[in-house]
Motif scaffolding. Sequence first.
Motif, short mmCIF file in Angstrom:
data_model
loop_
_atom_site.label_atom_id
_atom_site.label_comp_id
_atom_site.label_asym_id
_atom_site.label_seq_id
_atom_site.Cartn_x
_atom_site.Cartn_y
_atom_site.Cartn_z
N HIS A 51 0.81 -1.23 0.00
CA HIS A 51 0.00 0.00 0.00
C HIS A 51 0.84 1.28 0.00
O HIS A 51 0.29 2.37 0.05
CB HIS A 51 -0.95 0.00 1.19
N LEU A 52 2.16 1.14 -0.06
CA LEU A 52 3.04 2.30 -0.08
C LEU A 52 2.81 3.10 -1.36
O LEU A 52 2.91 2.56 -2.47
CB LEU A 52 4.49 1.81 -0.01
N ARG A 53 2.49 4.36 -1.22
CA ARG A 53 2.13 5.19 -2.38
C ARG A 53 3.39 5.81 -2.99
O ARG A 53 3.76 6.93 -2.68
CB ARG A 53 1.12 6.24 -1.96
N ILE A 54 4.00 5.05 -3.92
CA ILE A 54 5.25 5.53 -4.54
C ILE A 54 5.22 5.47 -6.06
O ILE A 54 6.24 5.69 -6.71
CB ILE A 54 6.48 4.77 -4.00
N ARG A 64 0.15 6.58 -5.89
CA ARG A 64 -0.47 5.28 -6.17
C ARG A 64 0.38 4.16 -5.57
O ARG A 64 1.60 4.22 -5.54
CB ARG A 64 -0.59 5.05 -7.68
N SER A 65 -0.31 3.13 -5.14
CA SER A 65 0.37 1.97 -4.53
C SER A 65 0.62 0.88 -5.57
O SER A 65 0.09 0.91 -6.68
CB SER A 65 -0.50 1.40 -3.41
N LEU A 66 1.38 -0.10 -5.16
CA LEU A 66 1.66 -1.26 -6.00
C LEU A 66 0.36 -1.92 -6.42
O LEU A 66 0.18 -2.29 -7.58
CB LEU A 66 2.54 -2.25 -5.22
N LYS A 67 -0.57 -2.05 -5.49
CA LYS A 67 -1.86 -2.65 -5.80
C LYS A 67 -2.63 -1.82 -6.83
O LYS A 67 -3.22 -2.36 -7.75
CB LYS A 67 -2.69 -2.81 -4.53
N GLU A 68 -2.61 -0.51 -6.65
CA GLU A 68 -3.38 0.37 -7.53
C GLU A 68 -2.87 0.38 -8.97
O GLU A 68 -3.65 0.61 -9.89
CB GLU A 68 -3.38 1.80 -6.98
N VAL A 69 -1.58 0.15 -9.16
CA VAL A 69 -1.02 0.15 -10.52
C VAL A 69 -0.91 -1.26 -11.08
O VAL A 69 -0.34 -1.45 -12.16
CB VAL A 69 0.34 0.88 -10.59
N ASN A 70 -1.45 -2.25 -10.35
CA ASN A 70 -1.35 -3.65 -10.76
C ASN A 70 0.09 -4.06 -11.00
O ASN A 70 0.40 -4.78 -11.95
CB ASN A 70 -2.21 -3.92 -12.00
N ASN A 135 15.79 0.77 -12.72
CA ASN A 135 15.20 1.54 -11.63
C ASN A 135 14.35 2.65 -12.22
O ASN A 135 14.75 3.30 -13.18
CB ASN A 135 16.32 2.11 -10.76
N ASP A 136 13.19 2.85 -11.67
CA ASP A 136 12.22 3.84 -12.16
C ASP A 136 12.24 5.04 -11.24
O ASP A 136 11.74 5.00 -10.13
CB ASP A 136 10.83 3.21 -12.21
N GLY A 137 12.84 6.11 -11.68
CA GLY A 137 12.86 7.35 -10.90
C GLY A 137 14.25 7.96 -10.83
O GLY A 137 14.50 8.98 -11.43
N PRO A 138 15.15 7.43 -10.09
CA PRO A 138 15.06 6.26 -9.23
C PRO A 138 14.29 6.56 -7.95
O PRO A 138 14.34 7.66 -7.42
CB PRO A 138 16.50 5.91 -8.91
N VAL A 139 13.59 5.55 -7.48
CA VAL A 139 12.92 5.61 -6.20
C VAL A 139 13.43 4.41 -5.39
O VAL A 139 13.24 3.26 -5.80
CB VAL A 139 11.39 5.55 -6.33
#
Length: 146
Positions: A51-54, A64-70, A135-139
Motif C-alpha cells: 500500500h506504499l504510495r510511490i 499510487r500503490s503497488l496494488k493500484e497500478v497492478n 530503476n524507475d525514478g530512481p525511487v
Amino acid sequence: MKVLVQRVLEASVIVDNKIVSKIDRGLLLFLGIRKEDRIETTKWLAEKVSHLRIFSDENGKMNRSLKEVNGKALVVSQFTLYGNCLNGRRPDFIQAMGGPLAKGIYEQFLLELRKKEIPTEAGLFGADMKIFLINDGPVTLLIEKD
C-alpha cells in the motif's frame, strides 16, 4: 526486519546463467532478516509494501500503490542488509539470521504478499544471484520494523 524497496520498470534474477524470476513494472524488494525478527512481522511488512504510495498518478505525484497500478513484486533475500561496517574493513553479519530460520520468514513474506493478491516472484534463497533492474525514478526506500 528491513526491506530495501526499489521501484522498477523491470527486474530479473539470474542463477547459473538462467533467469529464475522476472517482473515488469513493480517493486524489487531486498529483504533482510536479523536474529531477533519474528515471522509475525512479515504480515505488517507486506501490508506496508503493498500500500506504499510511490507510483505516479496522472499528475506525476507519487500517489499510487503497488496494488493500484497492478504492479508486481520480486523479492530477493539479502542478509547483507544487516552487515555492520563500523569496525575494521570487513563487515560482520552477526545480526543477520541464519539460513534455515531466515528462509522460513522469507517464504512467509512471499506468502503474505501473495495473500494481498500481489503477483510475486522470488529470488533463489541462499544462491549466488545476479540481479538486473531498470530503476524507475530512481525511487529507493528503506523500511525497517523492530
